[in-house]
Design an enzyme around this catalytic site. Sequence first.
Site, PDB file in Angstrom:
ATOM      1  N   THR A 158      -3.504  10.074   3.737  1.00  0.00           N
ATOM      2  CA  THR A 158      -2.965  10.394   4.972  1.00  0.00           C
ATOM      3  C   THR A 158      -2.758  11.264   5.320  1.00  0.00           C
ATOM      4  O   THR A 158      -2.879  12.976   4.922  1.00  0.00           O
ATOM      5  CB  THR A 158      -1.044  10.081   3.772  1.00  0.00           C
ATOM      6  OG1 THR A 158      -1.096   8.551   3.502  1.00  0.00           O
ATOM      7  CG2 THR A 158      -0.466  10.041   4.832  1.00  0.00           C
ATOM      8  N   ARG A 195      -5.592 -13.338   4.384  1.00  0.00           N
ATOM      9  CA  ARG A 195      -6.713 -12.340   3.785  1.00  0.00           C
ATOM     10  C   ARG A 195      -6.883 -12.270   2.533  1.00  0.00           C
ATOM     11  O   ARG A 195      -5.660 -11.949   2.302  1.00  0.00           O
ATOM     12  CB  ARG A 195      -6.914 -10.856   4.770  1.00  0.00           C
ATOM     13  CG  ARG A 195      -7.261  -9.651   3.777  1.00  0.00           C
ATOM     14  CD  ARG A 195      -7.733  -8.682   5.029  1.00  0.00           C
ATOM     15  NE  ARG A 195      -6.497  -7.724   5.817  1.00  0.00           N
ATOM     16  CZ  ARG A 195      -6.595  -6.861   5.677  1.00  0.00           C
ATOM     17  NH1 ARG A 195      -7.023  -6.270   6.532  1.00  0.00           N
ATOM     18  NH2 ARG A 195      -5.180  -5.833   6.234  1.00  0.00           N
ATOM     19  N   ILE A 246       0.766  15.318   0.490  1.00  0.00           N
ATOM     20  CA  ILE A 246      -0.282  15.340  -0.297  1.00  0.00           C
ATOM     21  C   ILE A 246       1.075  15.513  -0.715  1.00  0.00           C
ATOM     22  O   ILE A 246       1.109  16.937  -1.033  1.00  0.00           O
ATOM     23  CB  ILE A 246      -1.029  15.653   0.711  1.00  0.00           C
ATOM     24  CG1 ILE A 246      -1.988  15.606   1.685  1.00  0.00           C
ATOM     25  CG2 ILE A 246      -1.726  15.410  -1.246  1.00  0.00           C
ATOM     26  CD1 ILE A 246      -2.241  13.918   1.668  1.00  0.00           C
ATOM     27  N   GLN A 274      34.352  -8.371 -14.051  1.00  0.00           N
ATOM     28  CA  GLN A 274      33.550  -9.680 -13.512  1.00  0.00           C
ATOM     29  C   GLN A 274      32.786  -9.377 -12.409  1.00  0.00           C
ATOM     30  O   GLN A 274      31.870  -9.032 -12.533  1.00  0.00           O
ATOM     31  CB  GLN A 274      34.425 -10.814 -13.373  1.00  0.00           C
ATOM     32  CG  GLN A 274      34.830 -11.547 -14.542  1.00  0.00           C
ATOM     33  CD  GLN A 274      34.575 -12.935 -14.352  1.00  0.00           C
ATOM     34  OE1 GLN A 274      34.963 -13.427 -13.372  1.00  0.00           O
ATOM     35  NE2 GLN A 274      35.281 -13.590 -15.178  1.00  0.00           N
ATOM     36  N   GLU A 289       2.889   4.977  -1.635  1.00  0.00           N
ATOM     37  CA  GLU A 289       1.832   3.778  -2.341  1.00  0.00           C
ATOM     38  C   GLU A 289       1.817   2.334  -1.465  1.00  0.00           C
ATOM     39  O   GLU A 289       1.971   2.208  -2.413  1.00  0.00           O
ATOM     40  CB  GLU A 289       1.823   4.069  -3.964  1.00  0.00           C
ATOM     41  CG  GLU A 289       1.877   5.464  -4.948  1.00  0.00           C
ATOM     42  CD  GLU A 289      -0.019   5.631  -4.472  1.00  0.00           C
ATOM     43  OE1 GLU A 289      -0.963   4.707  -4.184  1.00  0.00           O
ATOM     44  OE2 GLU A 289       0.002   6.674  -5.077  1.00  0.00           O
ATOM     45  N   GLY A 290       1.820   2.978  -0.723  1.00  0.00           N
ATOM     46  CA  GLY A 290       2.314   1.477   0.919  1.00  0.00           C
ATOM     47  C   GLY A 290       3.527   1.285   0.942  1.00  0.00           C
ATOM     48  O   GLY A 290       4.422   0.757  -0.115  1.00  0.00           O
TER      49      GLY A 290
HETATM   50  O1  GRA Z   1     -16.093  -2.461   5.840  1.00  0.00           O
HETATM   51  P1  GRA Z   1     -15.272  -0.995   5.197  1.00  0.00           P
HETATM   52  O2  GRA Z   1     -16.220  -0.132   5.011  1.00  0.00           O
HETATM   53  O3  GRA Z   1     -14.864   0.127   6.573  1.00  0.00           O
HETATM   54  O4  GRA Z   1     -14.155  -1.475   4.076  1.00  0.00           O
HETATM   55  C1  GRA Z   1     -13.313  -1.841   4.559  1.00  0.00           C
HETATM   56  C2  GRA Z   1     -12.780  -2.970   3.679  1.00  0.00           C
HETATM   57  O5  GRA Z   1     -14.568  -3.387   2.764  1.00  0.00           O
HETATM   58  C3  GRA Z   1     -12.109  -0.948   4.096  1.00  0.00           C
HETATM   59  O6  GRA Z   1     -11.948  -0.630   3.329  1.00  0.00           O
HETATM   60  C4  GRA Z   1     -12.825  -1.263   2.596  1.00  0.00           C
HETATM   61  N1  GRA Z   1     -11.503  -2.422   1.250  1.00  0.00           N
HETATM   62  C5  GRA Z   1     -11.919  -2.671   0.291  1.00  0.00           C
HETATM   63  N2  GRA Z   1     -12.817  -2.377  -0.669  1.00  0.00           N
HETATM   64  C6  GRA Z   1     -13.354  -2.410  -2.336  1.00  0.00           C
HETATM   65  C7  GRA Z   1     -10.319  -2.835   1.504  1.00  0.00           C
HETATM   66  N3  GRA Z   1      -9.975  -3.292   0.547  1.00  0.00           N
HETATM   67  C8  GRA Z   1     -11.331  -3.373  -0.757  1.00  0.00           C
HETATM   68  C9  GRA Z   1     -10.555  -2.624  -2.140  1.00  0.00           C
HETATM   69  N4  GRA Z   1     -10.078  -3.728  -2.846  1.00  0.00           N
HETATM   70  N5  GRA Z   1     -12.082  -2.544  -1.921  1.00  0.00           N
HETATM   71  C10 GRA Z   1     -11.146  -1.346   5.124  1.00  0.00           C
HETATM   72  O7  GRA Z   1     -10.598  -2.724   4.928  1.00  0.00           O
HETATM   73  P2  GRA Z   1      -9.624  -3.338   5.360  1.00  0.00           P
HETATM   74  O8  GRA Z   1      -9.316  -4.438   5.132  1.00  0.00           O
HETATM   75  O9  GRA Z   1     -10.066  -3.528   6.696  1.00  0.00           O
HETATM   76  O10 GRA Z   1      -7.966  -2.406   6.279  1.00  0.00           O
HETATM   77  P3  GRA Z   1      -6.766  -1.910   7.054  1.00  0.00           P
HETATM   78  O11 GRA Z   1      -6.524  -4.294   7.439  1.00  0.00           O
HETATM   79  O12 GRA Z   1      -7.661  -1.097   8.030  1.00  0.00           O
HETATM   80  O13 GRA Z   1      -5.670  -1.625   5.777  1.00  0.00           O
HETATM   81  C11 GRA Z   1      -4.782  -2.684   5.131  1.00  0.00           C
HETATM   82  C12 GRA Z   1      -3.806  -2.042   5.201  1.00  0.00           C
HETATM   83  C13 GRA Z   1      -2.731  -2.040   5.694  1.00  0.00           C
HETATM   84  C14 GRA Z   1      -3.611  -2.998   3.431  1.00  0.00           C
HETATM   85  C15 GRA Z   1      -3.951  -0.355   3.742  1.00  0.00           C
HETATM   86  O14 GRA Z   1      -4.395  -0.040   4.950  1.00  0.00           O
HETATM   87  C16 GRA Z   1      -3.571   0.124   2.901  1.00  0.00           C
HETATM   88  O15 GRA Z   1      -3.342  -0.449   1.969  1.00  0.00           O
HETATM   89  N6  GRA Z   1      -2.783   0.921   4.106  1.00  0.00           N
HETATM   90  C17 GRA Z   1      -1.258   1.228   3.166  1.00  0.00           C
HETATM   91  C18 GRA Z   1      -1.545   3.134   2.823  1.00  0.00           C
HETATM   92  C19 GRA Z   1      -1.925   3.627   1.811  1.00  0.00           C
HETATM   93  O16 GRA Z   1      -0.687   3.154   0.515  1.00  0.00           O
HETATM   94  N7  GRA Z   1      -1.323   5.081   1.686  1.00  0.00           N
HETATM   95  C20 GRA Z   1      -0.996   5.345   0.106  1.00  0.00           C
HETATM   96  C21 GRA Z   1      -1.365   6.895   0.159  1.00  0.00           C
HETATM   97  S1  GRA Z   1      -1.261   7.517  -1.135  1.00  0.00           S
HETATM   98  C22 GRA Z   1       0.884   8.639  -1.519  1.00  0.00           C
HETATM   99  O17 GRA Z   1       1.739   7.137  -1.509  1.00  0.00           O
HETATM  100  C23 GRA Z   1       1.192   8.951  -2.713  1.00  0.00           C
HETATM  101  C24 GRA Z   1       1.830   9.073  -3.730  1.00  0.00           C
HETATM  102  C25 GRA Z   1       1.696   9.679  -4.732  1.00  0.00           C
HETATM  103  C26 GRA Z   1       3.164   9.252  -5.725  1.00  0.00           C
HETATM  104  O18 GRA Z   1       3.851   9.189  -5.348  1.00  0.00           O
HETATM  105  O19 GRA Z   1       2.436   7.767  -6.972  1.00  0.00           O
END
Ligand code: GRA
Length: 385
Positions: free
Chosen positions: A126, A381, A157, A278, A363-364
């Site tokens: 992030t 998609r 982070i 209840q 994590e999303g």
């Molecule tokens: O073509 P390319 O090379 O750019 O690749 C694209 C795609 O092929 C690129 O990623 C690749 N890709 C994958 N490769 C392998 C996508 N999915 C996969 C996969 N499953 N396996 C971009 O893909 P895209 O589909 O064009 O992405 P987008 O439309 O830009 O975004 C989609 C989306 C919004 C769903 C995504 O960005 C997302 O999931 N966002 C959420 C971010 C997130 O979850 N952040 C987490 C931060 S870490 C955290 O929170 C730590 C907490 C720790 C804890 O508490 O445990």
Amino acid sequence: MNFEFSEEHLAIQETVRQFAQKEIAPTAHEYDEQGVFPRDIINKMGEMGFFGCLLPEEYGGTDYGFLNMVLITEEISKVSSSLRGAMNMQCTGTAYNIFKNGNPEQKKKYSPPLVSAQKLGCFAITEPNAGSDVMAMKTRAIREDGSYILNGSKTWISFATVADIAILYANTAEEGDGKRLSAFIVEMDSPGITTSPIHKLGSHSFPTGEITLEDVKVPKENLLGNPGEGARILFGSLPDTRIGCAAGAIGLAHACIDEAVKYCNERTQFGQPIANFQMNQHVIADVATAIEAARLLVYRAAWQKDQGVKNNVLETSYAKMFAADVAVQSADVAMDIHGAYGYSAEYPVSRYYRDAKLYQIVEGTKNIHRIIIGQDRLGIRKANR
Ligand code: GRA
């Protein structure tokens, strides 16, 4: 279909339950109030082998698998939602990611000290302007002789301020191969790295912070995978850490309902325990059912991974989205049942309430998981690619 846990699963669950009660529960509330990060407890979790559950013995692991990982995480989260995060920082998001994508030297050098907790880890995705929109990240890595020079900043982070090792994603578009992201193993004591803490609503025993990178030199040997493979590595790792996060949410939800049930039986109003009303029976029934459903989704997604279905983004999103919502619902119910006592900082329910919201953000976000699921179901998609 078999809903039985193996003897190994049950034994590990019991071991972690006892560990959590003995080592974590006595100080969980006090440490949260004081913002203490208990490094000694993390060390003990390492010694117990918790962080090795996804890695083979060769890298200091136990190879127990994902179902065990979620059972461990759930038990830790029942007593400290903060400390369950260490499972993702030491194991799923770092040691295991390096194990999956690293070359033999990287695996040998970096995975074992993360598993043992000798070194602390983090993963840095992030940025201030790239939260849900991961691909918009601006941190740059430019190749210069035998190194990459990294510039940029990361925010929100987990473990940023305490980590020794980071898996850090940066833009290498200048490489000219059309691919945007690459993944790096970054040693956090490298010159040019500064970190600062972020003060949060909850999870006070789990440090979170910003990372600033100014001309940070990372040897090319520390590129994880190939140049331009960062998106594949990142989106391949998120379903792993998301299921750990979902397990944390069910652990916390469980803690909420335990407290609510205890209080319902202790608290007397209008001449009888409030369990007799209840209204309370209904909310407990709703939330207990929701927790059971969330648990089945989480266990199924983890089981799938153990069967070799690693990129189960859809099933992971079902589990993460629902478990996070259930954690928030459970914390709300526990708070309602406790009345003013729930709002008091003295009762654990106030901590649970603050911690629960995190699960709908990290994590999303809850919206991102609805987008992933909705787009898949509507044929826009495919989630599992
Ligand atoms: O073509 P390319 O090379 O750019 O690749 C694209 C795609 O092929 C690129 O990623 C690749 N890709 C994958 N490769 C392998 C996508 N999915 C996969 C996969 N499953 N396996 C971009 O893909 P895209 O589909 O064009 O992405 P987008 O439309 O830009 O975004 C989609 C989306 C919004 C769903 C995504 O960005 C997302 O999931 N966002 C959420 C971010 C997130 O979850 N952040 C987490 C931060 S870490 C955290 O929170 C730590 C907490 C720790 C804890 O508490 O445990």
